[in-house]
Design an enzyme around this catalytic site. Structure first.
Site, PDB file in Angstrom:
ATOM      1  CE1 TYR A  53      -3.270  -2.610   0.098  1.00 29.39           C
ATOM      2  CE2 TYR A  53      -3.851  -2.294   2.620  1.00 29.39           C
ATOM      3  CZ  TYR A  53      -4.030  -2.935   1.273  1.00 29.39           C
ATOM      4  OH  TYR A  53      -5.140  -3.910   1.143  1.00 29.39           O
ATOM      5  CB  SER A 240     -14.036  -3.823  -2.045  1.00 29.21           C
ATOM      6  OG  SER A 240     -14.343  -2.819  -3.192  1.00 29.21           O
ATOM      7  CG  LEU A 242     -19.194   1.632   0.478  1.00 30.74           C
ATOM      8  CD1 LEU A 242     -18.756   3.207   1.012  1.00 30.74           C
ATOM      9  CD2 LEU A 242     -20.741   1.782   0.626  1.00 30.74           C
ATOM     10  CG  PHE A 244     -12.878   0.648  -6.032  1.00 26.17           C
ATOM     11  CD1 PHE A 244     -11.711   0.879  -6.935  1.00 26.17           C
ATOM     12  CD2 PHE A 244     -12.314  -0.494  -5.129  1.00 26.17           C
ATOM     13  CE1 PHE A 244     -10.417   0.659  -6.541  1.00 26.17           C
ATOM     14  CE2 PHE A 244     -10.998  -0.811  -5.000  1.00 26.17           C
ATOM     15  CZ  PHE A 244     -10.016  -0.397  -5.721  1.00 26.17           C
ATOM     16  N   GLY A 245     -16.842   2.739  -4.374  1.00 24.50           N
ATOM     17  CA  GLY A 245     -17.509   3.869  -4.500  1.00 24.50           C
ATOM     18  C   GLY A 245     -18.820   3.749  -5.259  1.00 24.50           C
ATOM     19  CG  LEU A 247     -22.405  -0.877  -4.177  1.00 27.10           C
ATOM     20  CD1 LEU A 247     -21.986  -2.113  -3.181  1.00 27.10           C
ATOM     21  CD2 LEU A 247     -23.565  -1.076  -4.774  1.00 27.10           C
ATOM     22  N   GLY A 249     -23.551   5.757  -4.411  1.00 31.54           N
ATOM     23  CA  GLY A 249     -24.381   6.442  -5.094  1.00 31.54           C
ATOM     24  C   GLY A 249     -23.930   7.758  -6.066  1.00 31.54           C
ATOM     25  CE  LYS A 250     -17.203   8.401  -4.959  1.00 35.47           C
ATOM     26  NZ  LYS A 250     -15.823   8.922  -3.982  1.00 35.47           N
TER      27      LYS A 250
END
Length: 352
Positions: A53, A240, A242, A244-245, A247, A249-250
């Protein structure tokens, strides 16, 4: 916050785990420390990192995350933190990781943990995980096993370091006090069962956890692996949640919204598949129809699944982190879960 025992390890971990893979790229050291402090204040005692990372992995940022976590950890009562880290396995194009490790052999696993311990400024890692299998296996968005990958360019069988040898090295690290428990990541049912079988046959350490992707649009863990987890007392660390975002909604509201999807083009092929956007839109609509945010729906679903020991969340802003942690309090009604199942059966696993 609630807590649970991680597999057979004896370690008591919070049901929400703070992931750190943005530290050193999207987040500064000061932001990283603020997130870690806030998470601990909310009852989260489980922190997950990796030698590779931040991600996307790059030569110029490699090891920054562990270094940042280490400067924070040095100031904490060590016994209050359950720390997980991971050793990278062989992978093309990552020559900056220990010279491009050819195998998960004794020399490479030892080099990996010694580097991590130094950066993390600690004498031991609570949960030490193999970041991905050495052997040929679909992962990181691949979804089909390909036997042709068992052969090298000359048509010869590729030789992998045996699971027994990997476990023997990990056993040494436990005996030396450098590791308390071991785990796998991005693993398949056959691999997990082999690790468990060989551990039992040769008196080697049992795997306590598996860290795999799990979310509303990737529910592959429910096909075979969940039974193994239950019957063998292995904990799932779900990453994960969400997607990678997707989920959150953005990207439904604004396809160009700032985030890893738009910042790192070509990264995370798992979420480039054709069914991801329609499914994300459907779950976003479902959440809002029930008076929830898409984040609440997606995280609550994963947080409270019976086979999930701890869910790894990540955030680039403090507002996101607070929203993610607060979602622990959200409970989905049986009726809403049934609606989720209907969507799942209609558009199953678009992001395997």
């Amino acid at each position: 916050m609630e807590y649970t025992q991680l597999g057979n390890s004896g370690l008591t971990v919070s049901k929400v785990c703070l992931g750190t893979m943005t530290y050193g790229d999207q987040n500064t050291e000061a932001e990283a420390h603020a997130q870690l402090d806030y998470a601990m204040a909310q009852g989260i005692n489980f922190i997950d990192t990796a030698e590779m990372y931040p991600v996307p992995p790059k030569a110029e940022t490699y090891t920054r995350t562990e270094t940042m976590v280490g400067t924070w950890l040095k100031k904490q009562p060590r016994d209050r933190v359950i720390l997980g880290s991971k050793a990278a396995g062989p992978r093309r194009g990552m020559d900056w990781i220990r010279g491009g490790p050819p195998a998960l052999d004794r020399a490479n696993i030892r080099a990996a943990i010694e580097g991590s311990l130094k950066r993390l400024q600690t004498d031991y890692i609570d949960v030490y995980q193999l970041h991905w299998p050495e052997r040929n296996v679909p992962m990181f968005g691949q979804y089909q096993f390909d036997p042709a990958q068992e052969l090298d360019a000359g048509g010869r069988q590729v030789q992998w370091v045996s699971i027994r040898n990997q476990l023997e090295t990990l056993a040494e690290l436990i005996q030396e006090g450098k590791v308390r428990a071991i785990g796998l990541s991005n693993e398949q049912p056959w691999g997990l069962m082999e690790f468990l079988r060989i551990a039992g046959e040769y008196g080697l350490p049992r795997v306590a956890s598996v860290q795999n992707c799990y979310n509303l649009i990737n529910r592959g863990m429910e096909f075979g692996m969940s039974e193994v987890l239950y019957r063998e007392n292995v904990g799932l660390l779900a990453y994960s949640p969400l997607a990678f975002g997707h989920l959150s909604g953005k990207y439904i509201d604004d396809p160009e919204a700032k985030g890893r999807v738009t910042m790192f083009l070509g990264y995370a092929q798992r979420y480039k598949k054709p069914g991801v956007v329609p499914a994300s839109a459907a779950y976003t609509q479902l959440a809002r129809a029930h008076g929830l945010t898409p984040v609440q729906l997606a995280l609550s679903f994963v947080y409270h699944r019976w086979f999930v020991s701890s869910t790894i969340i990540g955030a680039t802003t403090m507002a996101q982190l607070k929203q993610n942690i607060d979602a622990w309090q959200t409970r989905l009604t049986p009726e809403l879960v049934q609606e989720i199942e209907h969507l799942h059966l209609t558009m199953m696993n678009p992001a395997p």
